[in-house]
Design a protein around this motif. Structure first.
Motif, mmCIF file in Angstrom:
data_model
loop_
_atom_site.group_PDB
_atom_site.id
_atom_site.type_symbol
_atom_site.label_atom_id
_atom_site.label_comp_id
_atom_site.label_asym_id
_atom_site.label_seq_id
_atom_site.Cartn_x
_atom_site.Cartn_y
_atom_site.Cartn_z
ATOM 1 N N THR A 20 0.962 -1.313 -0.474
ATOM 2 C CA THR A 20 -0.249 -0.118 0.020
ATOM 3 C C THR A 20 1.145 0.808 -0.102
ATOM 4 O O THR A 20 1.827 1.219 0.809
ATOM 5 C CB THR A 20 -1.029 -0.075 1.177
ATOM 6 O OG1 THR A 20 0.040 -0.294 1.982
ATOM 7 C CG2 THR A 20 -1.779 -0.890 1.217
ATOM 8 N N GLY A 23 1.859 6.792 4.092
ATOM 9 C CA GLY A 23 2.035 6.581 5.707
ATOM 10 C C GLY A 23 2.486 6.073 6.045
ATOM 11 O O GLY A 23 3.408 4.911 5.889
ATOM 12 N N MET A 33 -4.085 4.947 7.878
ATOM 13 C CA MET A 33 -4.330 4.618 6.732
ATOM 14 C C MET A 33 -5.049 5.560 6.724
ATOM 15 O O MET A 33 -5.840 6.201 5.281
ATOM 16 C CB MET A 33 -6.233 3.053 6.821
ATOM 17 C CG MET A 33 -5.277 2.238 6.939
ATOM 18 S SD MET A 33 -3.950 1.453 5.683
ATOM 19 C CE MET A 33 -3.342 -0.351 5.994
ATOM 20 N N PHE A 36 -4.088 8.158 3.860
ATOM 21 C CA PHE A 36 -3.692 8.177 1.950
ATOM 22 C C PHE A 36 -4.818 7.543 1.486
ATOM 23 O O PHE A 36 -5.097 7.544 0.697
ATOM 24 C CB PHE A 36 -3.032 7.416 1.705
ATOM 25 C CG PHE A 36 -2.426 5.981 2.396
ATOM 26 C CD1 PHE A 36 -3.219 5.091 1.405
ATOM 27 C CD2 PHE A 36 -2.143 5.806 3.578
ATOM 28 C CE1 PHE A 36 -2.872 3.889 1.567
ATOM 29 C CE2 PHE A 36 -1.358 4.505 4.005
ATOM 30 C CZ PHE A 36 -1.970 3.153 3.407
ATOM 31 N N MET A 37 -6.170 6.510 2.735
ATOM 32 C CA MET A 37 -7.093 5.962 2.052
ATOM 33 C C MET A 37 -8.845 7.061 1.713
ATOM 34 O O MET A 37 -8.646 7.727 3.190
ATOM 35 C CB MET A 37 -7.367 4.866 3.018
ATOM 36 C CG MET A 37 -6.609 3.724 3.127
ATOM 37 S SD MET A 37 -6.527 2.377 1.526
ATOM 38 C CE MET A 37 -7.734 1.493 1.507
ATOM 39 N N TYR A 38 -9.525 6.473 0.937
ATOM 40 C CA TYR A 38 -10.328 7.592 0.902
ATOM 41 C C TYR A 38 -12.514 6.377 1.298
ATOM 42 O O TYR A 38 -11.899 4.719 0.642
ATOM 43 C CB TYR A 38 -10.227 8.158 0.425
ATOM 44 C CG TYR A 38 -9.422 9.409 -0.731
ATOM 45 C CD1 TYR A 38 -9.524 10.670 0.436
ATOM 46 C CD2 TYR A 38 -8.121 8.916 -0.732
ATOM 47 C CE1 TYR A 38 -8.463 11.217 0.015
ATOM 48 C CE2 TYR A 38 -7.805 9.877 -0.689
ATOM 49 C CZ TYR A 38 -7.544 10.565 -0.315
ATOM 50 O OH TYR A 38 -6.180 12.095 -0.793
ATOM 51 N N ALA A 48 -11.562 10.380 -5.003
ATOM 52 C CA ALA A 48 -11.163 10.476 -3.987
ATOM 53 C C ALA A 48 -10.861 12.111 -3.397
ATOM 54 O O ALA A 48 -10.046 12.782 -3.376
ATOM 55 C CB ALA A 48 -9.507 10.022 -4.082
ATOM 56 N N GLN A 53 -11.920 11.465 2.769
ATOM 57 C CA GLN A 53 -10.627 10.841 3.898
ATOM 58 C C GLN A 53 -10.806 10.330 5.022
ATOM 59 O O GLN A 53 -11.739 10.628 5.856
ATOM 60 C CB GLN A 53 -9.519 12.294 3.317
ATOM 61 C CG GLN A 53 -8.256 11.235 3.665
ATOM 62 C CD GLN A 53 -6.669 12.096 3.592
ATOM 63 O OE1 GLN A 53 -6.904 13.095 2.721
ATOM 64 N NE2 GLN A 53 -6.005 11.833 3.427
ATOM 65 N N ASP A 82 -7.578 3.349 -1.652
ATOM 66 C CA ASP A 82 -6.787 5.248 -1.738
ATOM 67 C C ASP A 82 -6.662 5.839 -3.316
ATOM 68 O O ASP A 82 -7.202 5.142 -3.793
ATOM 69 C CB ASP A 82 -4.679 4.242 -1.711
ATOM 70 C CG ASP A 82 -4.517 3.880 -3.209
ATOM 71 O OD1 ASP A 82 -4.994 3.762 -3.888
ATOM 72 O OD2 ASP A 82 -3.348 3.315 -2.435
ATOM 73 N N SER A 86 -4.604 1.363 -5.512
ATOM 74 C CA SER A 86 -3.779 0.841 -6.016
ATOM 75 C C SER A 86 -4.081 -0.982 -5.547
ATOM 76 O O SER A 86 -4.879 -1.032 -4.731
ATOM 77 C CB SER A 86 -2.300 1.381 -5.060
ATOM 78 O OG SER A 86 -2.195 2.212 -4.773
ATOM 79 N N SER A 89 -4.383 -1.661 -1.549
ATOM 80 C CA SER A 89 -5.280 -0.783 -0.975
ATOM 81 C C SER A 89 -6.644 -0.257 -1.782
ATOM 82 O O SER A 89 -7.144 0.628 -1.898
ATOM 83 C CB SER A 89 -4.718 0.967 -1.503
ATOM 84 O OG SER A 89 -3.578 0.363 -0.187
#
Length: 147
Positions: A20, A23, A33, A36-38, A48, A53, A82, A86, A89
């Motif tokens: 991933t 981070g 997380m 960078f994660m949504y 995103a 987020q 993300d 990715s 992720s």
């Protein structure tokens, strides 16, 4: 030959542990997380967006984002991912039995999914919190109505 095998092994280990993007680490040593994660879905046009987020909860390795939904009887498709979708992720449902999430139900998550979108039909119009819990060996997703 040994050097070649060692290089292949090291490359595989790097991919396995760093699949991933981005981070830092949380208290448990896992990636943060929220960096960078949504929450992504039909209500975000699958983009995103900064307002979706993920945010940390008080519980270690549990994150959430909120969305205002209209209860019109139609399910909302969503995932946690993300910005670049990715590998590692891109988190959707793990098995068909986990596809539909209801309030009070936890669903298993597969973060190497492609087209496995969760579905949620809100019982009432309002704001809902979408959670993903990375503290377990197999991550879980769940939804609660915001207070």
């Amino acid at each position: 030959m040994f050097k070649k095998l060692l290089l292949v092994t090291l490359a595989a280990a790097a991919l396995a542990t760093g699949c991933t993007a981005g981070g830092g680490s949380s208290a448990s040593g896992k990636r943060d997380m929220s960096e960078f994660m949504y929450l992504r879905g039909v209500f975000t046009w699958w983009d995103a967006e900064p307002e979706f987020q993920l945010k940390k909860t008080d519980a270690d390795d549990v994150y959430y984002s909120s969305a205002e939904l209209v209860a019109d009887g139609q399910p909302y498709d969503f995932k946690f991912a993300d910005a670049g979708w990715s590998a590692g992720s891109n988190c959707g449902f793990k098995g068909k039995e986990d596809e539909v999430i209801e309030i009070g139900k936890r669903a298993k998550v597969n973060c190497s999914s492609a087209f496995e979108n969760f579905k949620f039909t809100p019982p009432d119009t309002g704001v809902y919190n979408f959670f993903i819990d990375f503290s377990k060996e197999v991550p879980e997703a769940y939804i609660e109505k915001a207070q």
